[in-house]
Design an enzyme around this catalytic site. Structure first.
Site, PDB file in Angstrom:
ATOM      1  N   CYS A 117      32.435  20.655 -23.759  1.00 18.01           N
ATOM      2  CA  CYS A 117      33.455  21.522 -23.564  1.00 18.01           C
ATOM      3  C   CYS A 117      34.313  21.969 -24.579  1.00 18.01           C
ATOM      4  O   CYS A 117      35.260  22.698 -24.486  1.00 18.01           O
ATOM      5  CB  CYS A 117      34.209  21.476 -22.196  1.00 18.01           C
ATOM      6  SG  CYS A 117      35.263  19.857 -22.253  1.00 18.01           S
ATOM      7  N   CYS A 137      39.829   6.097 -30.233  1.00 17.41           N
ATOM      8  CA  CYS A 137      40.824   5.929 -29.568  1.00 17.41           C
ATOM      9  C   CYS A 137      41.465   7.205 -28.661  1.00 17.41           C
ATOM     10  O   CYS A 137      41.307   8.370 -29.345  1.00 17.41           O
ATOM     11  CB  CYS A 137      42.164   5.861 -30.776  1.00 17.41           C
ATOM     12  SG  CYS A 137      43.738   5.334 -30.505  1.00 17.41           S
TER      13      CYS A 137
END
Length: 149
Positions: A117, A137
């Site tokens: 997406c 992260c």
């Protein structure tokens, strides 16, 4: 909601459909995001450190894309980086995450996005633990967690 595209399936090695969501389905999912999720996922924002809802999560399961639910990381690859954001040393499947060069904020970094997406997830750095040496992260708001998967 079906996530598959029967016209041209793009299946990852782990068996997940990577075909982009249709525009109607994508807009319906975007409509379900709150303001902070929109800011981070759609506009490459960053949540404040040490306040994400998944930072301290120690349960066993799978972290999925908040927008399209594609599996991104396993809890077994999560580690405490001390940075204030959930960190992982390995993806669920390399094909599920893509990188984009990010030159914002006076730095050169590798932004990570969901391969299906294109939602913003966070950044990846070369200072993680073995065996990969990577530190993915992540923003907690970019993820959902499914326990036991």
């Amino acid at each position: 909601m079906s996530l598959s595209n029967a016209a041209s399936p793009n299946i990852s090695a782990s068996g997940h459909d990577l075909s982009p969501l249709g525009e109607e389905e994508l807009q319906a999912r975007i409509a379900q995001l709150n303001d902070e999720e929109r800011r981070v996922i759609l506009h490459q924002g960053t949540e404040s450190p040490f306040c994400g809802g998944l930072l301290a999560n120690k349960a066993s399961g799978v972290y999925r894309c908040r927008l399209c639910e594609l599996p991104l990381f396993r809890s077994s690859a999560k580690f405490e980086s001390g940075t204030g954001w959930p960190s992982f040393y390995q993806t669920f499947d390399p094909a599920h995450v893509r990188t984009v060069r990010d030159v914002s904020h006076g730095m050169i970094r590798d932004e990570i996005r969901c391969a299906r997406c294109d939602g913003h997830l966070g950044h990846v750095f070369d200072d993680g633990p073995l065996p990969t040496g990577q530190r993915y992260c992540l923003n907690s708001v970019s993820l959902t967690f499914v326990e036991g998967e």
